[in-house]
Design a protein around this motif. Structure first.
Motif, PDB file in Angstrom:
ATOM      1  N   HIS A 118       0.819  -1.202   0.000  1.00 17.32           N
ATOM      2  CA  HIS A 118       0.000   0.000   0.000  1.00 17.32           C
ATOM      3  C   HIS A 118       0.858   1.259   0.000  1.00 17.32           C
ATOM      4  O   HIS A 118       2.069   1.203   0.206  1.00 17.32           O
ATOM      5  N   TRP A 119       0.182   2.399  -0.245  1.00 20.49           N
ATOM      6  CA  TRP A 119       0.837   3.676  -0.003  1.00 20.49           C
ATOM      7  C   TRP A 119       0.002   4.474   0.987  1.00 20.49           C
ATOM      8  O   TRP A 119      -1.219   4.437   0.959  1.00 20.49           O
ATOM      9  N   TYR A 120       0.694   5.141   1.884  1.00 17.89           N
ATOM     10  CA  TYR A 120       0.083   5.816   3.017  1.00 17.89           C
ATOM     11  C   TYR A 120       0.346   7.312   2.939  1.00 17.89           C
ATOM     12  O   TYR A 120       1.469   7.743   2.678  1.00 17.89           O
ATOM     13  N   ILE A 121      -0.713   8.096   3.170  1.00 26.23           N
ATOM     14  CA  ILE A 121      -0.591   9.541   3.152  1.00 26.23           C
ATOM     15  C   ILE A 121      -1.391  10.130   4.317  1.00 26.23           C
ATOM     16  O   ILE A 121      -2.250   9.468   4.894  1.00 26.23           O
ATOM     17  N   ARG A 122      -1.111  11.402   4.624  1.00 24.17           N
ATOM     18  CA  ARG A 122      -1.901  12.095   5.639  1.00 24.17           C
ATOM     19  C   ARG A 122      -2.899  13.063   5.004  1.00 24.17           C
ATOM     20  O   ARG A 122      -3.985  13.253   5.529  1.00 24.17           O
ATOM     21  N   ASP A 123      -2.521  13.673   3.882  1.00 24.88           N
ATOM     22  CA  ASP A 123      -3.359  14.701   3.276  1.00 24.88           C
ATOM     23  C   ASP A 123      -3.834  14.263   1.895  1.00 24.88           C
ATOM     24  O   ASP A 123      -3.077  14.333   0.919  1.00 24.88           O
ATOM     25  N   PRO A 124      -5.094  13.825   1.769  1.00 29.94           N
ATOM     26  CA  PRO A 124      -5.582  13.372   0.459  1.00 29.94           C
ATOM     27  C   PRO A 124      -5.715  14.503  -0.552  1.00 29.94           C
ATOM     28  O   PRO A 124      -5.908  14.247  -1.747  1.00 29.94           O
ATOM     29  N   LYS A 125      -5.585  15.755  -0.115  1.00 30.00           N
ATOM     30  CA  LYS A 125      -5.670  16.896  -1.014  1.00 30.00           C
ATOM     31  C   LYS A 125      -4.286  17.446  -1.357  1.00 30.00           C
ATOM     32  O   LYS A 125      -4.167  18.514  -1.956  1.00 30.00           O
ATOM     33  N   GLU A 139      -5.819   3.398  -4.689  1.00 35.65           N
ATOM     34  CA  GLU A 139      -6.148   4.481  -3.767  1.00 35.65           C
ATOM     35  C   GLU A 139      -5.171   4.468  -2.582  1.00 35.65           C
ATOM     36  O   GLU A 139      -4.750   3.402  -2.128  1.00 35.65           O
ATOM     37  N   PRO A 140      -4.810   5.642  -2.075  1.00 38.79           N
ATOM     38  CA  PRO A 140      -3.940   5.672  -0.899  1.00 38.79           C
ATOM     39  C   PRO A 140      -4.703   5.305   0.370  1.00 38.79           C
ATOM     40  O   PRO A 140      -5.939   5.410   0.415  1.00 38.79           O
ATOM     41  N   VAL A 141      -3.961   4.893   1.377  1.00 39.59           N
ATOM     42  CA  VAL A 141      -4.512   4.686   2.713  1.00 39.59           C
ATOM     43  C   VAL A 141      -4.266   5.974   3.490  1.00 39.59           C
ATOM     44  O   VAL A 141      -3.111   6.362   3.706  1.00 39.59           O
ATOM     45  N   VAL A 142      -5.323   6.657   3.883  1.00 40.75           N
ATOM     46  CA  VAL A 142      -5.196   7.935   4.588  1.00 40.75           C
ATOM     47  C   VAL A 142      -5.127   7.672   6.086  1.00 40.75           C
ATOM     48  O   VAL A 142      -5.990   6.992   6.650  1.00 40.75           O
ATOM     49  N   VAL A 143      -4.089   8.192   6.722  1.00 39.94           N
ATOM     50  CA  VAL A 143      -3.869   7.982   8.147  1.00 39.94           C
ATOM     51  C   VAL A 143      -3.606   9.322   8.827  1.00 39.94           C
ATOM     52  O   VAL A 143      -3.241  10.307   8.181  1.00 39.94           O
ATOM     53  N   ASP A 144      -3.816   9.366  10.150  1.00 42.05           N
ATOM     54  CA  ASP A 144      -3.488  10.570  10.911  1.00 42.05           C
ATOM     55  C   ASP A 144      -1.979  10.759  10.993  1.00 42.05           C
ATOM     56  O   ASP A 144      -1.480  11.878  10.937  1.00 42.05           O
ATOM     57  N   ASP A 145      -1.276   9.647  11.145  1.00 39.75           N
ATOM     58  CA  ASP A 145       0.183   9.649  11.127  1.00 39.75           C
ATOM     59  C   ASP A 145       0.651   8.235  10.828  1.00 39.75           C
ATOM     60  O   ASP A 145      -0.129   7.282  10.886  1.00 39.75           O
TER      61      ASP A 145
END
Length: 275
Positions: A118-125, A139-145
Motif C-alpha cells: 500500500h501507499w500511506y498519506i496524511r493529506d488526500p488533497k 487508492e492511498p490509505v489515509v492515516v493521521d500519522d
C-alpha cells in the motif's frame, strides 16, 4: 554523451523506463511504440520495464503491453514476476525512513510512505495525490500519522511538490543529510524519491539481465529522468529521451526523440532493429 553511434554488440534485452519514456504524458502507448515492442518479440529480443512506481503500478502497464514479465519497481527496490509477486526487495532502514519523513516535513512537504502492498498519506488533497492514484491504479490509505510498524516495511518515501525549484533544493538537502544510507532523487520534477542505497536502476538492470539470461553488455536501456542515469551508465548501450534533462543526456550513449513524438520507438528502430 559518450559519442558511440551504435551498440558494441547485438542487443538481446531492452529495459525501459515507463513515465516520460515508454508512455507519453497522457500515459498512452502509441501505435508506433506498440509496433516496436512487437518487432522486438519477433526478433527474439527481450523487453521489460523498470520504474519508480510501486509494484502495483505495474499492473496497468502489463495490461497496456499485453504481457507479463519480470520487471523492476521502486527504482529497483523491488523486482517482481509477471504476477507482481516480489522476488527481490531492498527496504529502507526504519531509522532512515523516519529521518526522511522528518526532513521532508521540515521543508513543508507532506511525505508518502510506500510498502510492498500500500501507499500511506496524511493529506488526500496534497500535491499530485490524484495523479499518483490514476498512475498506479491504487487508492492511498489515509492515516493521521504513520504507525511505527510501517517503518519496518518501507520501500520508498516520496515528497511531492509542484514547486519544482523547491523540490530540487530538497533533493540536494536530503542527499547530503542521509549520505550513504539512502538515495534521494527525483523521478519526476514533482516527485522526490527516497530509497535504499542499493535501490537504483543500475542494480535493476543487473537483476533483470540475470533474470532474462543475458549479459549486461547486451542490454539497451532508455529513460528520461535523473533516476534513470544509473541504468543508462550500467547497460551496454544507454539512450536518453529528448525530454530528459542535459544531465540525463550526458550520461547516455545516444539521445532519441521525446515521449510525445515516439522517441522510444525511434530508439528501438535505430539501435536494435536496424543494427
Amino acid at each position: 554523451m559518450t559519442g558511440r553511434v551504435q551498440p558494441a554488440e547485438p542487443i538481446r534485452l531492452v529495459v525501459s523506463d515507463i513515465d516520460g519514456t515508454l508512455v507519453n504524458h497522457a500515459k498512452e502507448l502509441t501505435p508506433r511504440t506498440r509496433a516496436a515492442i512487437a518487432a522486438l518479440a519477433e526478433r527474439g529480443v527481450g523487453f521489460t520495464v523498470t520504474t519508480a512506481r510501486p509494484p502495483v503500478g505495474l499492473r496497468g502497464v502489463f495490461a497496456l503491453l499485453g504481457m507479463k514479465v519480470t520487471a523492476a519497481a521502486i527504482n529497483g527496490g523491488a523486482v517482481v514476476d509477471g504476477d507482481l509477486n516480489i522476488v527481490e526487495e531492498k527496504l529502507l532502514a526504519p531509522a532512515i525512513a523516519r529521518r526522511a519523513v522528518a526532513l521532508l516535513r521540515e521543508q513543508g512537504l507532506d511525505p508518502w510512505l510506500f510498502t510492498d502492498e500500500h501507499w500511506y498519506i496524511r493529506d488526500p488533497k496534497g500535491d499530485n495525490v490524484p495523479l499518483e492514484t490514476r498512475t498506479i491504479g491504487q487508492e492511498p490509505v489515509v492515516v493521521d500519522d504513520f504507525a511505527e510498524a510501517l517503518y519496518g516495511r518501507v520501500l520508498k518515501v516520496i515528497g511531492s511538490c509542484n514547486d519544482h525549484p523547491h523540490l530540487a533544493a530538497c533533493e540536494a538537502m536530503l542527499q547530503r543529510a542521509l549520505g550513504a544510507d539512502a538515495i534521494a532523487t527525483r523521478s519526476q520534477a514533482y516527485y522526490l524519491d527516497v530509497t535504499n542505497p542499493r535501490a537504483h536502476k543500475g542494480e535493476a538492470v543487473a537483476s533483470l539481465a540475470k533474470a532474462f539470461g543475458v549479459p549486461v553488455s547486451a542490454v539497451l536501456t532508455i529513460g528520461d529522468g535523473t533516476n534513470d542515469i544509473p541504468m543508462l551508465e550500467a547497460a551496454g548501450f544507454g539512450v536518453a529521451m529528448g525530454n530528459g534533462s542535459d544531465e540525463v543526456k550526458a550520461a547516455a550513449d545516444a539521445v532519441t526523440g521525446d515521449c510525445e513524438h515516439d522517441g522510444f520507438a525511434e530508439a528501438i528502430e535505430r539501435y536494435v532493429l536496424r543494427a
